[in-house]
Design an enzyme around this catalytic site. Structure first.
Site, PDB file in Angstrom:
ATOM      1  N   LYS A  96       0.871  -1.168   0.000  1.00 29.21           N
ATOM      2  CA  LYS A  96       0.000   0.000   0.000  1.00 29.21           C
ATOM      3  C   LYS A  96       0.909   1.218   0.000  1.00 29.21           C
ATOM      4  O   LYS A  96       1.667   1.440   0.954  1.00 29.21           O
ATOM      5  CB  LYS A  96      -0.917   0.007   1.235  1.00 29.21           C
ATOM      6  CG  LYS A  96      -1.836   1.224   1.235  1.00 29.21           C
ATOM      7  CD  LYS A  96      -2.606   1.388   2.527  1.00 29.21           C
ATOM      8  CE  LYS A  96      -2.878   2.868   2.737  1.00 29.21           C
ATOM      9  NZ  LYS A  96      -3.543   3.155   3.998  1.00 29.21           N
ATOM     10  N   GLY A 157      -7.996   9.454   9.256  1.00 25.67           N
ATOM     11  CA  GLY A 157      -8.321   9.590  10.681  1.00 25.67           C
ATOM     12  C   GLY A 157      -9.323  10.678  11.008  1.00 25.67           C
ATOM     13  O   GLY A 157      -9.613  10.929  12.169  1.00 25.67           O
ATOM     14  N   ALA A 184      -9.326   5.623   3.841  1.00 29.07           N
ATOM     15  CA  ALA A 184      -9.170   6.837   4.660  1.00 29.07           C
ATOM     16  C   ALA A 184     -10.429   7.700   4.715  1.00 29.07           C
ATOM     17  O   ALA A 184     -11.103   7.908   3.705  1.00 29.07           O
ATOM     18  CB  ALA A 184      -8.018   7.706   4.176  1.00 29.07           C
ATOM     19  N   GLY A 185     -10.717   8.171   5.916  1.00 24.87           N
ATOM     20  CA  GLY A 185     -11.782   9.139   6.124  1.00 24.87           C
ATOM     21  C   GLY A 185     -13.112   8.564   6.571  1.00 24.87           C
ATOM     22  O   GLY A 185     -14.035   9.307   6.884  1.00 24.87           O
ATOM     23  N   THR A 207      -8.820   3.737  12.175  1.00 17.07           N
ATOM     24  CA  THR A 207      -9.138   4.516  13.376  1.00 17.07           C
ATOM     25  C   THR A 207     -10.583   4.331  13.821  1.00 17.07           C
ATOM     26  O   THR A 207     -10.856   4.237  15.022  1.00 17.07           O
ATOM     27  CB  THR A 207      -8.877   6.014  13.118  1.00 17.07           C
ATOM     28  OG1 THR A 207      -7.638   6.130  12.419  1.00 17.07           O
ATOM     29  CG2 THR A 207      -8.772   6.781  14.406  1.00 17.07           C
TER      30      THR A 207
END
Lengths: 257, 328
Positions: A96, A157, A184-185, A207
């Protein structure tokens, strides 16, 4: 079934391995989520891969596929070096690829990303690039040899969920045959379901599960949301209408005037 | 009863105190040449079970809430009961809410109350959490003080090469932390630094919440401040990395700009011993007792573990404790 670089992957949820209260809770959360792929950071979790270590043995014992990442790299050179170290430490050609361009927003440096992807793909890596939702950059990454794309839906995050649905739709529309993973997000299961309903192939998050009050229960919830979103996409959701449409037929109703 | 304790960290010394004060004949051996330098030496020394509960299981609170009393009784004058202040920058106040939701034992306070508690932080933060019941101590003073007290009580210490040849004993207690090589035990690297400045005065540990790098600053005598601590899944013991120094200093500077002018007098690395659930264990195998896995809670949990282990060694554990043990 989801296919990534020729590998059949049963689950469409990918989980990160950082920030959990304990490795035991992480292991339980991964099991509860049903994820078949976990990401591991070479730098923060193995101290540069110098020790291998118990944490890595624990991840190996879970029987999941590992996707090492180049988290925290800010230059092409750093990312390429980290990817090569990860190939040795984790014995996989999957990577990644993260090349961070802005320290505050952790926004990808898309120029560096394309360059690093080209170098790594030519070196035999199977690259999973962490990118923005920019359509042109996506095209360049495919030209560079990537066969999977991982656009963000909000900063890493941030838990903000999809910020630009039109851009995500546009990517999906332009690249119908490329596996697209939102990376992400994502903050809540409903965010994951939303992007899956758009036809995204999978979701990667960390997260939102690791920092939940109950990571194991949240992992389970995300597993269900991803599955529900996928099933909804395949079932063909209705498009929104501007008018109400009665769900009970009106024709043939008795008229009382 | 003759007991040989391996390891002169906080676990070994608290156990020696429990056993010796109940009349056991105790010898402590450690392969190091002195106490300085082990993981306990690098600790923050916070007796903060409610703050720790934010990221730990309930057992850390139940086992740790008596720690301040234990240390106060064992080493009068070492424990400072000034509580803990938890702050966040204005843009990160959501972190305060999140922290508060995950634990208890605090009250939310405003800028005026912050200034009353810590005048040097006046105007820096608009809200904070104050954990009134918490305490702290200087771990180095506590370890040395405990060693001196134990020596006066008749406990023998052997450090360095001599410690390899251990005297015979009825029971051995293994308190060797990460060097114990127990199955399932892993190392979690922690890095810290010590700053010296006379420009800042703090009465209590201050934790600065940050979405990326939460840190704490613990005041010590002599204008010293311990800034900690990183948490890295690794048992590599080498020197602190440049990145960790930058992150810790950045956070200290964010807490108070005068830390920018402080002297960086020491950096340190310790390897915390942890099991996969990050909870401590007392285990018995024949006439060997093992206490390990105290993770980032050495000074907080060592007293409770020592009491438990001493009861096992001296055969004074209650039926209920035996039954509890059987469940593990």
């Amino acid at each position: 079934m989801l296919e990534l670089y020729g590998q059949q992957i049963p689950s469409r949820l990918l989980l990160g391995t950082a920030l959990y209260p304990s490795p035991a809770i992480m292991a339980e959360a991964i099991k509860a989520s049903g994820a078949d792929i976990v990401t591991v950071s070479l730098r923060r979790e193995t101290s540069g891969g110098k020790t291998g270590g118990k944490f890595w043995s624990l991840i190996q014992s879970l029987g999941v596929r590992v996707l090492p990442n180049t988290a925290g790299c800010h230059s092409v050179k750093e990312a390429v070096t980290t990817a090569k170290m990860a190939r040795e430490v984790f014995a996989t050609i999957w990577i990644k690829l993260e090349v961070i361009g802005n320290h505050d927003t952790l926004q990808p440096d898309v120029f560096g990303l394309v360059e690093a992807a080209r170098i790594l793909a030519a070196d035999g890596f199977e690259v999973f690039p962490y990118t923005t939702d920019d359509l042109v950059v996506a095209g360049r990454l495919l030209d560079a040899g990537c066969k999977v794309l991982m656009p963000w839906c909000a900063p890493i995050g941030s838990a903000r969920g999809p910020q630009n649905l039109d851009a995500l739709r546009s990517l999906r529309g332009h690249f119908p045959d490329v596996p697209l993973i939102v990376d992400a997000g994502i903050g809540r299961p409903s965010h994951a379901a939303t992007v899956m309903e758009l036809g995204y192939d999978a979701v990667l998050l960390n997260t939102a599960v690791a920092k939940a009050s109950d990571p194991v229960a949240m992992a389970c919830a995300f597993g269900k949301a991803v599955e529900a979103g996928r099933q909804a996409f395949r079932a063909g959701p209705l498009e929104p209408r501007d008018m109400a449409v009665p769900s009970t037929p009106v024709i043939g109703m008795a008229a009382f005037s | 009863m003759k007991v040989l304790i391996r390891g002169a960290g906080v676990t070994g010394l608290t156990l020696a105190h429990e056993l010796s004060s109940r009349g056991a004949d105790v010898t402590v051996v450690d392969s190091r040449r002195q106490i300085a330098g082990n993981a306990s030496w690098q600790a923050g020394g916070m007796l903060a079970p409610w703050c720790e509960r934010e990221s730990a299981e309930e057992a850390v609170l139940t086992l740790g809430r008596g720690a301040a009393d234990w240390w106060d009784a064992a080493l009068p004058g070492h424990v400072m009961r000034n509580g803990t202040l938890v702050v966040a920058a204005a843009r990160d106040v959501a972190e305060l809410d999140r922290f508060g939701r995950r634990t208890s034992g605090y009250r939310a306070i405003d800028a005026g109350a912050i200034a009353a508690l810590e005048p040097d932080l006046d105007g820096s933060f608009v809200s904070a959490l104050f954990f009134n019941e918490e305490a702290h101590l200087d771990p180095r003073q506590a370890l040395l003080g405990l060693q001196q007290k134990l020596a006066r009580m008749g406990v023998r210490f052997e450090f360095g090469y001599g410690a390899v040849h251990s005297p015979s004993a009825d029971v051995e207690a293994d308190c060797t932390g990460i060097t114990g090589q127990l199955t399932g035990l892993r190392g979690v690297r922690g890095e810290m630094l010590i700053l010296r400045t006379s420009e800042v005065t703090l009465a209590r540990p201050v934790r600065l919440l940050h979405p990326r790098i939460p840190v704490y600053v613990v005041p010590r005598s002599g204008n010293l401040f311990m800034v900690g601590a990183t948490m890295i899944e690794s048992d590599a013991a080498g020197p602190i990395t440049a990145r960790s120094v930058m992150e810790l200093l950045n956070a200290a500077y964010a807490l108070h700009p005068a830390f920018g002018e402080a002297e960086l007098v020491e950096t340190g690395t310790g390897i915390r011993p942890a099991f996969t659930d990050n909870l401590p264990r007392v285990e018995r195998e024949g006439n060997t007792i093992r206490i390990n896995g105290l993770y980032r809670h050495g000074f907080l949990l060592a007293p409770a573990m020592a009491v438990k282990a001493a009861a096992m060694i001296l055969g004074t554990e209650t039926e209920k404790e035996r039954a509890d043990e059987a469940h593990h």
